[in-house]
Design a protein around this motif. Structure first.
Motif, PDB file in Angstrom:
ATOM      1  N   ARG A  29       0.839  -1.207   0.000  1.00  0.00           N
ATOM      2  CA  ARG A  29       0.000   0.000   0.000  1.00  0.00           C
ATOM      3  C   ARG A  29       0.873   1.255   0.000  1.00  0.00           C
ATOM      4  O   ARG A  29       0.524   2.257  -0.634  1.00  0.00           O
ATOM      5  N   LEU A  30       1.978   1.215   0.688  1.00  0.00           N
ATOM      6  CA  LEU A  30       2.905   2.349   0.668  1.00  0.00           C
ATOM      7  C   LEU A  30       3.445   2.574  -0.739  1.00  0.00           C
ATOM      8  O   LEU A  30       3.565   3.712  -1.200  1.00  0.00           O
ATOM      9  N   LEU A  31       3.750   1.500  -1.430  1.00  0.00           N
ATOM     10  CA  LEU A  31       4.253   1.624  -2.802  1.00  0.00           C
ATOM     11  C   LEU A  31       3.134   2.043  -3.759  1.00  0.00           C
ATOM     12  O   LEU A  31       3.391   2.746  -4.739  1.00  0.00           O
ATOM     13  N   ASP A  32       1.904   1.636  -3.476  1.00  0.00           N
ATOM     14  CA  ASP A  32       0.766   2.127  -4.267  1.00  0.00           C
ATOM     15  C   ASP A  32       0.637   3.644  -4.108  1.00  0.00           C
ATOM     16  O   ASP A  32       0.358   4.365  -5.080  1.00  0.00           O
ATOM     17  N   TYR A  33       0.826   4.118  -2.885  1.00  0.00           N
ATOM     18  CA  TYR A  33       0.782   5.560  -2.630  1.00  0.00           C
ATOM     19  C   TYR A  33       1.919   6.272  -3.360  1.00  0.00           C
ATOM     20  O   TYR A  33       1.701   7.307  -4.008  1.00  0.00           O
ATOM     21  N   THR A  80       0.283  19.206   5.342  1.00  0.00           N
ATOM     22  CA  THR A  80       0.623  17.845   4.927  1.00  0.00           C
ATOM     23  C   THR A  80       1.142  17.745   3.497  1.00  0.00           C
ATOM     24  O   THR A  80       1.785  16.765   3.132  1.00  0.00           O
ATOM     25  N   GLY A  81       0.859  18.762   2.644  1.00  0.00           N
ATOM     26  CA  GLY A  81       1.286  18.682   1.242  1.00  0.00           C
ATOM     27  C   GLY A  81       0.613  17.504   0.568  1.00  0.00           C
ATOM     28  O   GLY A  81      -0.621  17.376   0.602  1.00  0.00           O
ATOM     29  N   PRO A  82       1.391  16.593  -0.028  1.00  0.00           N
ATOM     30  CA  PRO A  82       0.784  15.427  -0.667  1.00  0.00           C
ATOM     31  C   PRO A  82       0.522  14.268   0.298  1.00  0.00           C
ATOM     32  O   PRO A  82       0.372  13.134  -0.126  1.00  0.00           O
ATOM     33  N   GLY A  83       0.495  14.593   1.625  1.00  0.00           N
ATOM     34  CA  GLY A  83       0.158  13.547   2.593  1.00  0.00           C
ATOM     35  C   GLY A  83       1.310  13.051   3.425  1.00  0.00           C
ATOM     36  O   GLY A  83       1.315  11.887   3.851  1.00  0.00           O
ATOM     37  N   LEU A  84       2.271  13.916   3.685  1.00  0.00           N
ATOM     38  CA  LEU A  84       3.474  13.509   4.397  1.00  0.00           C
ATOM     39  C   LEU A  84       3.624  14.261   5.708  1.00  0.00           C
ATOM     40  O   LEU A  84       3.602  15.503   5.703  1.00  0.00           O
ATOM     41  N   PRO A  85       3.734  13.560   6.828  1.00  0.00           N
ATOM     42  CA  PRO A  85       3.835  12.098   6.984  1.00  0.00           C
ATOM     43  C   PRO A  85       2.501  11.373   7.163  1.00  0.00           C
ATOM     44  O   PRO A  85       2.477  10.178   7.400  1.00  0.00           O
ATOM     45  N   GLY A  86       1.366  12.091   7.068  1.00  0.00           N
ATOM     46  CA  GLY A  86       0.080  11.539   7.465  1.00  0.00           C
ATOM     47  C   GLY A  86      -0.325  10.249   6.783  1.00  0.00           C
ATOM     48  O   GLY A  86      -0.780   9.303   7.445  1.00  0.00           O
ATOM     49  N   ARG A 112      -7.502  13.521  -1.474  1.00  0.00           N
ATOM     50  CA  ARG A 112      -8.816  12.857  -1.493  1.00  0.00           C
ATOM     51  C   ARG A 112      -8.832  11.682  -2.456  1.00  0.00           C
ATOM     52  O   ARG A 112      -9.469  10.650  -2.188  1.00  0.00           O
ATOM     53  N   GLU A 113      -8.108  11.805  -3.568  1.00  0.00           N
ATOM     54  CA  GLU A 113      -8.003  10.679  -4.491  1.00  0.00           C
ATOM     55  C   GLU A 113      -7.189   9.550  -3.861  1.00  0.00           C
ATOM     56  O   GLU A 113      -7.532   8.370  -4.006  1.00  0.00           O
ATOM     57  N   ALA A 114      -6.117   9.898  -3.155  1.00  0.00           N
ATOM     58  CA  ALA A 114      -5.306   8.881  -2.496  1.00  0.00           C
ATOM     59  C   ALA A 114      -6.107   8.149  -1.427  1.00  0.00           C
ATOM     60  O   ALA A 114      -6.033   6.920  -1.310  1.00  0.00           O
ATOM     61  N   ILE A 115      -6.894   8.883  -0.657  1.00  0.00           N
ATOM     62  CA  ILE A 115      -7.741   8.264   0.372  1.00  0.00           C
ATOM     63  C   ILE A 115      -8.722   7.285  -0.268  1.00  0.00           C
ATOM     64  O   ILE A 115      -8.937   6.175   0.226  1.00  0.00           O
ATOM     65  N   ARG A 116      -9.308   7.703  -1.395  1.00  0.00           N
ATOM     66  CA  ARG A 116     -10.265   6.846  -2.099  1.00  0.00           C
ATOM     67  C   ARG A 116      -9.580   5.625  -2.702  1.00  0.00           C
ATOM     68  O   ARG A 116     -10.019   4.486  -2.501  1.00  0.00           O
TER      69      ARG A 116
END
Length: 219
Positions: A29-33, A80-86, A112-116
């Motif tokens: 999942r981390l690599l998918d992100y 958070t920017g693109p979601g880091l570190p969240g 929001r796309e990453a969460i989805r």
């Protein structure tokens, strides 16, 4: 261009070096992100880091270096920017409520796309100035966001009475620590060893001082 198996090996080696054991499927999942961030980055310029292997080091491993210090049921990631570190923290330790805060619209659209796409339960993204966010959080994270004084002036009201603020820094910011606003105290400063980074990283852990009422701290 690093292949998925190469990135997988790099990430697993880095996690092992940091002594981190993640839940089943978390590495994928981390690599998918990382892959999603790489694709969106070509259009939206979400991060200056372009190389996939460098993303693993500078984004994934760097974010996860603070995992041992994260606690509580509610976490807010400010700037958070693109979601880091969240996002890496949410993947590595699912079950916690995570709020991702950024004022940049295109970055929040990506979040929001990453969460989805990653099916991140309990994670939500909000486009807002930090000082306008409401709520109380057991843990607040901020990565290269602002000075400690500014962070706490803008977002100090979000920290629960017994919560901890995790400020990710390069070298330990002695001058910033000396200028910490009243009502907050530095509980610890930890050196972070991020495999492959080759740069100094530190974590400043901040809590509320005696008598802090919960109002935003002054500059």
């Amino acid at each position: 261009m690093s292949s998925r198996p190469v990135l997988h090996h790099q990430l697993e080696q880095g996690l092992a070096a940091m002594g981190l054991a993640l839940p089943p499927g978390a590495v994928e999942r981390l690599l998918d992100y990382q892959s999603l961030l790489e694709r969106w980055n070509g259009t939206y310029n979400l991060t200056a880091v372009r190389d996939p292997a460098e993303m693993v080091t500078r984004h994934l491993l760097d974010s996860l270096a603070i995992l041992p210090y994260v606690e509580g049921d509610r976490l807010a990631d400010l700037g958070t920017g693109p979601g880091l570190p969240g996002i890496p923290l949410a993947i590595a330790a699912p079950g916690r409520e995570v709020l991702l805060v950024d004022s940049n619209g295109k970055k929040v659209r990506f979040l929001r796309e990453a969460i989805r796409a990653l099916k991140l339960e309990g994670v939500r993204a909000v486009q807002s100035r930090v000082e306008e966010v409401e709520g109380r959080f057991d843990c607040v994270t901020a990565r290269a966001f602002a000075s400690l004084a500014d962070m706490l002036a803008w977002g100090g009201h979000l920290l629960a009475p017994a919560g901890r603020w995790l400020a990710m820094k390069g070298k330990p910011p002695a001058e910033e620590i000396a200028a910490l606003p009243s009502g907050f105290v530095v509980q610890a400063v930890h050196a972070l060893d991020v495999p492959g980074l080759g740069a100094e990283r530190s974590l400043v852990v901040i809590g509320r001082g005696a008598g802090e009422s919960g109002a935003a701290a002054p500059c």
